[in-house]
Design a protein around this motif. Structure first.
Motif, short mmCIF file in Angstrom:
data_model
loop_
_atom_site.label_atom_id
_atom_site.label_comp_id
_atom_site.label_asym_id
_atom_site.label_seq_id
_atom_site.Cartn_x
_atom_site.Cartn_y
_atom_site.Cartn_z
N ARG A 158 8.62 66.16 42.11
CA ARG A 158 8.14 66.84 43.31
C ARG A 158 6.72 67.36 43.20
N TYR A 208 7.34 59.24 41.99
CA TYR A 208 8.19 59.30 43.18
C TYR A 208 7.39 59.34 44.48
N SER A 231 9.16 60.75 47.44
CA SER A 231 10.57 60.39 47.59
C SER A 231 11.43 61.31 46.73
N THR A 267 19.39 63.43 45.60
CA THR A 267 20.02 62.83 46.78
C THR A 267 21.53 63.01 46.72
N GLN A 289 20.25 55.90 40.92
CA GLN A 289 19.84 55.29 42.19
C GLN A 289 20.61 54.00 42.45
#
Length: 536
Positions: A59, A66, A69, A75, A325
């Motif tokens: 982040r 990322y 994302s 997620t 993922q």
């Protein structure tokens, strides 16, 4: 972690939601609650701190991979149920991977370093064995080696985790999971493998893997496996191009490559990633109309923590997140699959911290509160550029240490400085190098002990009792001296009791059983009941 999206849902609302059969991508599934497939993902050594490292990098690193994302783990957390789990052994405070994985696998208390045994030392039925008894397909995937503690605990029953030859034999001759993928080919080869030239051994050599055996007998377990209907993959090309119903994939003599090597690797290196193995396992196991059980381990997070190697640890978290993922992409539209993401324990006592070194000078801010005064924090709270610098590390500490000593028995101050400074963004000075190389009398010497038998031991200045792995502790000391440049602290070279994250995603009636603070015994018991359909 907070329980996201469903924290305040009433029991009535939950019952209404669980009656809904529509599945939306990216949300906890509201199907009828039956679990056809169970996917358990274990980040070995992954406490909340390690998840925090991944999230801070993803982040807030100025050059994050990322690029805005979300991580896969966040997620799942946002869409599912989150909680924590305590993981201590039956009779002690701190757990090792064998005991912790055994408790997850069996839902029963176990003791230190046992594999697939209850606290009395009796074989205990594992999730993999329960799934097989139901006619489901089963698989184990790890980026360590197949006979290592975590995968072993789901398929073998042994008195000690070190009995890897016996574990390998039990994997092939007894429980026979449909998919086994990791490193550790040496434990499956006869003692005289180097002198043999059968087709299986030639394929291993052609893949660039040593056929040096780890066994002291001439049992050729891969030949036995072939007789039982298994097919093999020994490199990425073989894995991608073939899809048999029963597969053993062994891609290294012992451990598979670390995350730094993987993320910086030459395209010609033909070893599959943890994600590659995960995708193939799902492809094979999902053919079974009865469903499947699959355990996936990101195992080298733990090794990075043991070495106090923050750069490697970041890359291992990134590698594990790639596999997460892949699982998310497979399950996101399904309503018959439970995914549980957790860890066996936390390793290293890792954390970012503020310090008195390099306190920033006063600066100006445009806000009205600073019209007549400077912005001047009292301490160094850590610059975000540290995150990119950790990612930029070129070798893990194992590789740096090998480079530093070269053909000599032990590095010099100069060679250590050169190796560290060439491979990391946190240069050490002469005083740092001397501290890394310093040794003292071993006051905890135990004759015949695997790591504590030496007369001398690397000198650790604080928490010395918690650095136990013999001369490898010099590598920890690289991380310890670099910590002041990284705003990083480490409290141990072993494990901590820190409760680990639990993320559950799937049919709401199933996933909701993993909220709150639980134990690994409780998690294992609930997964078994959900898999067998005996939960209320």
């Amino acid at each position: 972690m907070k329980n996201l999206r469903i924290a305040g849902v009433s029991l009535l609302a939950l019952s209404l939601l669980s009656a809904c059969v529509m599945t939306q991508p990216g949300t906890a599934q509201q199907g009828p609650g039956k679990v056809k497939n169970l996917i358990l993902m274990i980040g070995d050594g992954m406490g909340p701190q390690q998840v925090g490292l991944l999230e801070e990098y993803a982040r807030r690193a100025p050059h994050s991979r990322y690029q805005g994302s979300a991580t896969a783990i966040s997620t799942f957390a946002s869409a599912g149920i989150t909680g924590f789990s305590l993981h201590g052994p039956y009779d002690a405070l701190v757990v090792d991977s064998a005991c912790s994985a055994t408790q997850l696998a069996t839902g029963l208390p176990s003791r230190s370093e046992m594999i697939g045994l209850d606290a009395e030392g009796n074989p205990a039925k594992t999730l993999l064995e329960r799934a097989k008894a139901m006619g489901k397909s089963t698989g184990l995937v790890s980026d360590t080696r197949m006979t290592h503690a975590t995968p072993a605990a789901f398929i073998a029953h042994q008195a000690h985790r070190s009995m890897e030859n016996e574990i390998a034999e039990q994997m092939v001759m007894s429980n026979q999971a449909d998919v086994l993928m990791s490193g550790g080919v040496g434990y499956f080869l006869p003692a005289d493998a180097a002198q043999r030239h059968d087709p299986i051994l030639q394929r291993i050599r052609n893949a660039g893997i040593s056929t040096k055996s780890k066994r002291d007998d001439n049992k050729h377990l891969l030949q036995e496996a072939e007789n039982l209907g298994y097919q093999f993959a020994f490199n990425r090309d073989e894995l991608i191009s073939n899809s048999p119903n029963k597969l053993i994939g062994l891609f290294a003599s012992s451990a598979m490559q670390d995350g730094i090597t993987y993320h910086g690797r030459d395209a010609n290196i033909n070893e599959p990633s943890l994600r590659d193995m995960t995708v193939k396992a799902l492809e094979i196991l999902s053919r079974d109309p009865n469903g499947f059980f699959l355990m996936i381990e990101g195992g080298q997070i733990d090794w990075a923590g043991h070495n106090n190697d923050a750069g490697m640890m970041l890359h291992e978290m990134l590698k594990f997140d790639e596999a997460i993922q892949a699982v998310y992409d497979w399950v996101r539209y399904r309503n018959d699959t439970l995914v549980v993401i957790t860890a066996d324990h936390e390793t290293g006592g890792f954390g970012f911290s503020y310090s008195r070194k390099d306190v920033a000078p006063p600066s100006t801010l445009p806000g009205s509160a600073f019209e007549d005064k400077a912005f001047y924090p009292n301490f160094n709270f850590g610059d975000l550029s540290v995150l990119d610098k950790l990612y930029a590390q070129k070798k893990n500490f194992y590789g740096i240490w090998r480079e530093a000593h070269g053909s000599n028995d032990f590095p010099t101050v100069e060679s250590l400085m050169q190796a560290v400074n060439a491979n990391t963004e946190f240069p050490i000075n002469e005083a740092d190098a001397k501290r890394v190389l310093e040794r003292e009398a071993n006051e905890y010497q135990i004759d015949g002990h695997k790591t504590l038998s030496g007369d001398a031991f690397p000198k650790v200045y604080d928490f010395k009792e918690f650095y136990v792995y013999g001369d490898d502790v010099h590598q920890n000391l690289i991380g310890r001296v670099q910590g002041k440049y990284q705003n990083i602290v480490w409290s141990t070279g072993t494990h901590t009791h820190t409760p680990v994250p639990v993320i559950a995603w799937g049919p709401m009636r199933a996933a909701s059983q993993f909220r709150g603070i639980n134990t690994h015994v409780e998690l294992g018991s609930r997964m078994a009941a959900l898999l067998e359909g005996t939960t209320k």
